[in-house]
Design an enzyme around this catalytic site. Sequence first.
Site, PDB file in Angstrom:
ATOM      1  CE  LYS A  45      -4.352   1.460   0.411  1.00 17.22           C
ATOM      2  NZ  LYS A  45      -4.124   2.797  -0.160  1.00 17.22           N
ATOM      3  CB  CYS A 131      -0.988  11.560  -4.633  1.00 11.67           C
ATOM      4  SG  CYS A 131      -1.432   9.827  -4.538  1.00 11.67           S
TER       5      CYS A 131
END
Length: 311
Positions: A45, A131
């Site tokens: 992750k 992001c």
Amino acid sequence: MVSTATRIGDFQFDNCLMNAAGVFCMTREELAQVESSAAGSFVTKTATLEARAGNPEPRYVNTDLGSINSMGLPNKGLDYYLDYVIEEQNRIGSKPHVLSLVGMSPDETHTILKKVQASDYQGLVELNLSCPNVPGKPQIAYDFETTDTILKEVFSYYTKPLGIKLPPYFDIVHFDQAAAIFNKYPLVFVNCVNSIGNGLVIEDETVVIKPKNGFGGLGGDYIKPTALANVHAFYKRLNPSIQIIGTGGVKTGRDAFEHILCGACMVQLGTVLQKEGTEAFDRITKELQAIMAEKGYETLDDFRGKLHYID
């Protein structure tokens, strides 16, 4: 006999398929499940410096054509994943793996990477440049000046194998400009692509996810043509030493074949893995091997990047 083995830098993988960051990788238990599957590797992750709960739910929804999500980077923090991958690299029989990282600011990015640099971890790192980190700025990889600055600063101290996760680009000149920047640095790979940002899925008269009034990243069938275009555009532009991981819209062996045909050396599963579980690795591997056998290809290099054009 066909082989789906592949390489990234000095790392050898028995199979070209792996999970995409965000799916089956939040916990050690999930990562171990990918490790024990037919996948050739796992990626963690995407870790921030500190643990994050992420956005309010519902924040991920499967759709007929894929998925939409606005997860908000939920993760257990850098130390959780860094400790795990160090343990794994020292375990006999462990597969090579990838540590995914993101800073919520340029300073945090450097803090994270300096910690990894000083650690015992010797594996691959994926720095997520897709992001939105800076208020008022686009995703970092859409801001070429900031991207260049960050990579220049990173490689002034970071000497371990590093790749970057990219958002999709949509303009030919942006492929040219981005590749010119990436070719300046000793990147080991680029990962094309993250989800297409800020899509909107509606059921009846209501959005399907809560964050951002329903706006979220699209995955699955929605993004496969865009992902293939990005893989091939960068395959044609990047230094041969920079490998490409293809991500987006892979749910069959044919989809994986097309990513490799466009130039990918590894292929990540996202939406299909969320829907089917780790059994998808075995099914898609067998489907890919069947296509290769039918066409007379023994290795991925027999067809990787050899996309045909119309005269």
